[in-house]
Design a protein around this motif. Structure first.
Motif, PDB file in Angstrom:
ATOM      1  N   ARG A  37       0.982  -1.135   0.284  1.00 45.89           N
ATOM      2  CA  ARG A  37       0.000  -0.012  -0.080  1.00 45.89           C
ATOM      3  C   ARG A  37       0.834   1.196  -0.192  1.00 45.89           C
ATOM      4  O   ARG A  37       0.681   2.360  -0.853  1.00 45.89           O
ATOM      5  N   HIS A  38       1.914   1.303   0.707  1.00 41.92           N
ATOM      6  CA  HIS A  38       2.873   2.400   0.748  1.00 41.92           C
ATOM      7  C   HIS A  38       3.347   2.641  -0.461  1.00 41.92           C
ATOM      8  O   HIS A  38       3.560   3.855  -0.835  1.00 41.92           O
ATOM      9  N   LEU A  39       3.923   1.557  -1.127  1.00 42.55           N
ATOM     10  CA  LEU A  39       4.495   1.805  -2.452  1.00 42.55           C
ATOM     11  C   LEU A  39       3.512   2.349  -3.439  1.00 42.55           C
ATOM     12  O   LEU A  39       3.930   3.359  -4.245  1.00 42.55           O
ATOM     13  N   TYR A  42       3.247   5.839  -2.835  1.00 43.87           N
ATOM     14  CA  TYR A  42       4.102   6.944  -2.999  1.00 43.87           C
ATOM     15  C   TYR A  42       4.090   7.143  -4.658  1.00 43.87           C
ATOM     16  O   TYR A  42       4.308   7.970  -5.092  1.00 43.87           O
ATOM     17  N   LEU A  43       3.655   6.101  -5.575  1.00 44.56           N
ATOM     18  CA  LEU A  43       3.868   5.923  -6.898  1.00 44.56           C
ATOM     19  C   LEU A  43       2.994   6.979  -7.427  1.00 44.56           C
ATOM     20  O   LEU A  43       3.201   7.770  -8.206  1.00 44.56           O
ATOM     21  N   CYS A  44       1.787   6.930  -6.758  1.00 47.79           N
ATOM     22  CA  CYS A  44       0.727   7.706  -7.119  1.00 47.79           C
ATOM     23  C   CYS A  44       1.001   9.379  -6.958  1.00 47.79           C
ATOM     24  O   CYS A  44       0.842   9.836  -7.639  1.00 47.79           O
ATOM     25  N   PHE A  45       1.543   9.479  -5.662  1.00 46.74           N
ATOM     26  CA  PHE A  45       1.807  10.730  -5.366  1.00 46.74           C
ATOM     27  C   PHE A  45       2.767  11.334  -6.028  1.00 46.74           C
ATOM     28  O   PHE A  45       2.658  12.580  -6.382  1.00 46.74           O
ATOM     29  N   ASN A  46       3.834  10.792  -6.495  1.00 47.30           N
ATOM     30  CA  ASN A  46       4.694  11.242  -7.422  1.00 47.30           C
ATOM     31  C   ASN A  46       4.617  11.325  -8.741  1.00 47.30           C
ATOM     32  O   ASN A  46       5.485  11.866  -9.804  1.00 47.30           O
ATOM     33  N   TYR A  63     -11.389   0.858   1.541  1.00 47.52           N
ATOM     34  CA  TYR A  63     -10.239   0.566   2.461  1.00 47.52           C
ATOM     35  C   TYR A  63     -10.496   2.357   2.688  1.00 47.52           C
ATOM     36  O   TYR A  63      -9.716   3.195   2.110  1.00 47.52           O
ATOM     37  N   LYS A  64     -11.092   2.878   3.964  1.00 47.46           N
ATOM     38  CA  LYS A  64     -11.110   4.201   4.186  1.00 47.46           C
ATOM     39  C   LYS A  64      -9.949   4.561   5.112  1.00 47.46           C
ATOM     40  O   LYS A  64      -9.556   3.579   5.802  1.00 47.46           O
ATOM     41  N   ILE A  65      -9.438   5.482   4.599  1.00 42.08           N
ATOM     42  CA  ILE A  65      -8.075   5.848   5.331  1.00 42.08           C
ATOM     43  C   ILE A  65      -7.915   7.450   5.337  1.00 42.08           C
ATOM     44  O   ILE A  65      -8.713   8.133   4.768  1.00 42.08           O
ATOM     45  N   ILE A  71       0.404   9.933   4.296  1.00 40.05           N
ATOM     46  CA  ILE A  71       1.573  10.734   4.221  1.00 40.05           C
ATOM     47  C   ILE A  71       2.887  10.082   4.731  1.00 40.05           C
ATOM     48  O   ILE A  71       3.810  10.070   4.300  1.00 40.05           O
ATOM     49  N   TYR A  72       2.391   9.278   5.877  1.00 38.63           N
ATOM     50  CA  TYR A  72       3.313   8.302   6.446  1.00 38.63           C
ATOM     51  C   TYR A  72       4.015   7.541   5.508  1.00 38.63           C
ATOM     52  O   TYR A  72       4.997   7.400   5.631  1.00 38.63           O
ATOM     53  N   GLY A  73       3.087   6.805   4.775  1.00 38.15           N
ATOM     54  CA  GLY A  73       3.333   5.816   3.723  1.00 38.15           C
ATOM     55  C   GLY A  73       4.342   6.181   2.831  1.00 38.15           C
ATOM     56  O   GLY A  73       5.272   5.580   2.362  1.00 38.15           O
ATOM     57  N   ILE A  74       4.028   7.475   2.387  1.00 33.74           N
ATOM     58  CA  ILE A  74       4.759   8.044   1.350  1.00 33.74           C
ATOM     59  C   ILE A  74       6.107   8.463   1.850  1.00 33.74           C
ATOM     60  O   ILE A  74       7.152   8.166   1.206  1.00 33.74           O
ATOM     61  N   ASN A  75       6.206   9.210   2.971  1.00 32.19           N
ATOM     62  CA  ASN A  75       7.432   9.393   3.515  1.00 32.19           C
ATOM     63  C   ASN A  75       8.516   7.966   3.882  1.00 32.19           C
ATOM     64  O   ASN A  75       9.592   8.027   3.660  1.00 32.19           O
ATOM     65  N   SER A  76       7.791   6.916   4.219  1.00 34.79           N
ATOM     66  CA  SER A  76       8.415   5.760   4.592  1.00 34.79           C
ATOM     67  C   SER A  76       8.907   5.289   3.232  1.00 34.79           C
ATOM     68  O   SER A  76      10.187   4.857   3.341  1.00 34.79           O
ATOM     69  N   VAL A  77       8.166   5.272   1.988  1.00 33.69           N
ATOM     70  CA  VAL A  77       9.040   4.792   1.022  1.00 33.69           C
ATOM     71  C   VAL A  77       9.966   5.768   0.395  1.00 33.69           C
ATOM     72  O   VAL A  77      11.077   5.347  -0.113  1.00 33.69           O
TER      73      VAL A  77
END
Length: 100
Positions: A37-39, A42-46, A63-65, A71-77
């Protein structure tokens, strides 16, 4: 159009992590599901895709989030990409497959 891109990322990442789409959208905290999910986030955000779009697409599959885990997931990747060449290869492979 953005949802098509999102779906391509999900399919490609699920294949690489050897999980199903159901696993990807499950609320499970298993490491491989969370990292997948994090990946995708990240890919979508970029791409660039807004966090609101990412949230809407996740919610469309049940999947409600909120903002902060995305943001945490994006930063983690982002951290992994900066320190792990193998992870960079995965990111580039998925991104290349989606752009075809």
């Amino acid at each position: 159009m953005k949802k098509d891109i999102f779906n391509k990322y999900v399919d490609n990442v699920a294949t690489i992590f050897e999980i199903t789409r159901d696993d990807f959208f499950s609320k499970s905290k298993k490491r491989e599901f969370v990292e997948a999910r994090h990946l995708v986030w990240y890919l979508c955000f970029n791409r660039p895709m807004t966090i609101i779009y990412i949230q809407r697409f996740m919610e469309s599959y049940g999947y409600k989030i909120s903002h902060s885990p995305v943001i945490y997931g994006i930063n983690s990747v982002t951290q992994k990409v900066m320190s792990d060449e193998d992870y960079i290869d995965i990111v580039n492979k998925v991104d290349k497959n989606v752009k075809l």
